[in-house]
Design a protein around this motif. Structure first.
Motif, PDB file in Angstrom:
ATOM      1  N   LYS A 285     -12.504-110.311  28.056  1.00 35.45           N
ATOM      2  CA  LYS A 285     -13.406-109.304  28.595  1.00 35.45           C
ATOM      3  C   LYS A 285     -12.554-108.136  29.060  1.00 35.45           C
ATOM      4  O   LYS A 285     -11.424-108.332  29.504  1.00 35.45           O
ATOM      5  CB  LYS A 285     -14.197-109.827  29.795  1.00 35.45           C
ATOM      6  N   ALA A 286     -13.101-106.953  28.965  1.00 35.40           N
ATOM      7  CA  ALA A 286     -12.398-105.772  29.451  1.00 35.40           C
ATOM      8  C   ALA A 286     -13.434-104.755  29.905  1.00 35.40           C
ATOM      9  O   ALA A 286     -14.578-104.761  29.446  1.00 35.40           O
ATOM     10  CB  ALA A 286     -11.514-105.184  28.362  1.00 35.40           C
ATOM     11  N   SER A 287     -13.018-103.890  30.810  1.00 32.11           N
ATOM     12  CA  SER A 287     -13.924-102.842  31.266  1.00 32.11           C
ATOM     13  C   SER A 287     -13.124-101.612  31.655  1.00 32.11           C
ATOM     14  O   SER A 287     -11.940-101.697  31.975  1.00 32.11           O
ATOM     15  CB  SER A 287     -14.759-103.306  32.454  1.00 32.11           C
ATOM     16  N   ILE A 288     -13.782-100.475  31.587  1.00 26.92           N
ATOM     17  CA  ILE A 288     -13.210 -99.220  32.048  1.00 26.92           C
ATOM     18  C   ILE A 288     -14.297 -98.497  32.829  1.00 26.92           C
ATOM     19  O   ILE A 288     -15.461 -98.496  32.449  1.00 26.92           O
ATOM     20  CB  ILE A 288     -12.677 -98.348  30.881  1.00 26.92           C
ATOM     21  N   SER A 289     -13.884 -97.911  33.930  1.00 26.05           N
ATOM     22  CA  SER A 289     -14.799 -97.187  34.792  1.00 26.05           C
ATOM     23  C   SER A 289     -14.229 -95.790  35.024  1.00 26.05           C
ATOM     24  O   SER A 289     -13.056 -95.649  35.360  1.00 26.05           O
ATOM     25  CB  SER A 289     -14.939 -97.938  36.117  1.00 26.05           C
ATOM     26  N   ILE A 290     -15.046 -94.776  34.817  1.00 29.19           N
ATOM     27  CA  ILE A 290     -14.656 -93.384  35.057  1.00 29.19           C
ATOM     28  C   ILE A 290     -15.520 -92.867  36.198  1.00 29.19           C
ATOM     29  O   ILE A 290     -16.746 -92.848  36.086  1.00 29.19           O
ATOM     30  CB  ILE A 290     -14.881 -92.492  33.810  1.00 29.19           C
TER      31      ILE A 290
ATOM     32  N   ILE B 226     -13.112 -92.601  25.144  1.00 28.23           N
ATOM     33  CA  ILE B 226     -13.737 -92.516  26.467  1.00 28.23           C
ATOM     34  C   ILE B 226     -12.862 -91.693  27.414  1.00 28.23           C
ATOM     35  O   ILE B 226     -13.358 -90.832  28.139  1.00 28.23           O
ATOM     36  CB  ILE B 226     -13.987 -93.933  27.036  1.00 28.23           C
ATOM     37  N   ILE B 227     -11.568 -91.943  27.388  1.00 32.46           N
ATOM     38  CA  ILE B 227     -10.650 -91.222  28.267  1.00 32.46           C
ATOM     39  C   ILE B 227     -10.590 -89.744  27.887  1.00 32.46           C
ATOM     40  O   ILE B 227     -10.604 -88.868  28.752  1.00 32.46           O
ATOM     41  CB  ILE B 227      -9.253 -91.871  28.242  1.00 32.46           C
TER      42      ILE B 227
ATOM     43  N   ALA C 110      -7.063 -82.343  34.838  1.00 29.17           N
ATOM     44  CA  ALA C 110      -6.104 -81.943  33.810  1.00 29.17           C
ATOM     45  C   ALA C 110      -5.153 -83.091  33.447  1.00 29.17           C
ATOM     46  O   ALA C 110      -4.757 -83.221  32.296  1.00 29.17           O
ATOM     47  CB  ALA C 110      -5.302 -80.743  34.302  1.00 29.17           C
ATOM     48  N   GLY C 111      -4.799 -83.946  34.400  1.00 27.39           N
ATOM     49  CA  GLY C 111      -3.854 -85.020  34.133  1.00 27.39           C
ATOM     50  C   GLY C 111      -4.482 -86.376  33.916  1.00 27.39           C
ATOM     51  O   GLY C 111      -3.787 -87.363  33.701  1.00 27.39           O
ATOM     52  N   ALA C 112      -5.811 -86.440  33.969  1.00 29.01           N
ATOM     53  CA  ALA C 112      -6.501 -87.731  33.885  1.00 29.01           C
ATOM     54  C   ALA C 112      -6.337 -88.392  32.529  1.00 29.01           C
ATOM     55  O   ALA C 112      -6.205 -89.623  32.448  1.00 29.01           O
ATOM     56  CB  ALA C 112      -7.977 -87.558  34.207  1.00 29.01           C
ATOM     57  N   VAL C 113      -6.337 -87.626  31.467  1.00 29.37           N
ATOM     58  CA  VAL C 113      -6.251 -88.211  30.123  1.00 29.37           C
ATOM     59  C   VAL C 113      -4.900 -88.895  29.931  1.00 29.37           C
ATOM     60  O   VAL C 113      -4.836 -90.051  29.495  1.00 29.37           O
ATOM     61  CB  VAL C 113      -6.491 -87.132  29.044  1.00 29.37           C
TER      62      VAL C 113
ATOM     63  N   ARG D 299      -3.925 -97.688  30.246  1.00 25.85           N
ATOM     64  CA  ARG D 299      -4.495 -98.551  29.209  1.00 25.85           C
ATOM     65  C   ARG D 299      -3.398 -99.267  28.437  1.00 25.85           C
ATOM     66  O   ARG D 299      -3.468-100.475  28.192  1.00 25.85           O
ATOM     67  CB  ARG D 299      -5.346 -97.740  28.237  1.00 25.85           C
ATOM     68  N   ALA D 300      -2.359 -98.550  28.048  1.00 23.86           N
ATOM     69  CA  ALA D 300      -1.250 -99.153  27.300  1.00 23.86           C
ATOM     70  C   ALA D 300      -0.575-100.253  28.110  1.00 23.86           C
ATOM     71  O   ALA D 300      -0.254-101.326  27.580  1.00 23.86           O
ATOM     72  CB  ALA D 300      -0.242 -98.083  26.899  1.00 23.86           C
ATOM     73  N   SER D 301      -0.385-100.027  29.397  1.00 22.39           N
ATOM     74  CA  SER D 301       0.260-101.027  30.252  1.00 22.39           C
ATOM     75  C   SER D 301      -0.594-102.288  30.376  1.00 22.39           C
ATOM     76  O   SER D 301      -0.095-103.406  30.281  1.00 22.39           O
ATOM     77  CB  SER D 301       0.495-100.457  31.653  1.00 22.39           C
ATOM     78  N   LEU D 302      -1.895-102.117  30.570  1.00 22.07           N
ATOM     79  CA  LEU D 302      -2.780-103.273  30.735  1.00 22.07           C
ATOM     80  C   LEU D 302      -2.871-104.098  29.455  1.00 22.07           C
ATOM     81  O   LEU D 302      -2.858-105.329  29.503  1.00 22.07           O
ATOM     82  CB  LEU D 302      -4.169-102.832  31.184  1.00 22.07           C
ATOM     83  N   VAL D 303      -2.988-103.438  28.319  1.00 20.36           N
ATOM     84  CA  VAL D 303      -3.082-104.156  27.050  1.00 20.36           C
ATOM     85  C   VAL D 303      -1.796-104.941  26.796  1.00 20.36           C
ATOM     86  O   VAL D 303      -1.826-106.100  26.376  1.00 20.36           O
ATOM     87  CB  VAL D 303      -3.391-103.188  25.885  1.00 20.36           C
ATOM     88  N   GLU D 304      -0.656-104.319  27.084  1.00 17.59           N
ATOM     89  CA  GLU D 304       0.618-104.989  26.883  1.00 17.59           C
ATOM     90  C   GLU D 304       0.740-106.218  27.776  1.00 17.59           C
ATOM     91  O   GLU D 304       1.168-107.286  27.339  1.00 17.59           O
ATOM     92  CB  GLU D 304       1.757-104.030  27.165  1.00 17.59           C
ATOM     93  N   MET D 305       0.329-106.099  29.033  1.00 14.00           N
ATOM     94  CA  MET D 305       0.406-107.246  29.946  1.00 14.00           C
ATOM     95  C   MET D 305      -0.565-108.347  29.535  1.00 14.00           C
ATOM     96  O   MET D 305      -0.234-109.540  29.633  1.00 14.00           O
ATOM     97  CB  MET D 305       0.113-106.807  31.375  1.00 14.00           C
ATOM     98  N   ALA D 306      -1.758-107.986  29.101  1.00 13.18           N
ATOM     99  CA  ALA D 306      -2.759-108.994  28.738  1.00 13.18           C
ATOM    100  C   ALA D 306      -2.378-109.758  27.474  1.00 13.18           C
ATOM    101  O   ALA D 306      -2.653-110.942  27.360  1.00 13.18           O
ATOM    102  CB  ALA D 306      -4.126-108.343  28.559  1.00 13.18           C
TER     103      ALA D 306
END
Length: 135
Positions: free
Chosen positions: A37-42, A66-67, A116-119, A126-133
């Protein structure tokens, strides 16, 4: 006498090594189930949007869009965006009628940045979480 002692030690060592490589047929009959399962909240000052995914691959494939959509929103220059992501991998298994269990691993993170820096911050998170998972 030394040769006899060495021969016994070598025989014992080979016996232990051989038994370590033995495959127990009851362990192979385990019914292992893996769920993701995964989720993203903006969250901005006016709204919060949550997206849920049923696999890590869907999460990887669709979160960039989404980002990047944060840039397309008409927000003022002093705005801040909070991006929160969570990835959960659960493995459950057991031997029918004997033993069962479940192991769940969750990695999550949150970043608050200017619009401006959110993307860039969201993609890095996202890259860090996917790598850890998947690591």
């Amino acid at each position: 006498m030394k040769k006899l002692l060495f021969g016994l030690v070598a025989t014992v060592m080979f016996s232990f090594t051989g038994s370590a490589n033995t495959i127990d047929p009851t362990l192979n009959s385990m019914n292992e189930v893996r769920t993701e399962k995964a989720s993203i909240s903006i969250q901005t000052a006016d709204a919060k949007t949550v997206y849920n995914f049923n696999s890590i691959n869907d999460f990887k494939n669709h979160t960039n869009e989404i980002i990047e959509d944060v840039n397309n929103q008409s927000l003022d220059e002093a705005c801040t965006v909070t991006i929160t992501m969570s990835v959960t991998v659960t493995v459950s298994g057991g031997i029918p009628g004997v033993v069962g269990g479940e192991v769940s691993t969750t990695v999550s993170g949150s970043v608050t940045a200017s619009c401006a820096g959110a993307v860039a911050a969201g993609k890095k998170l996202r890259a860090s979480l996917v790598e850890m998972a998947q690591g």
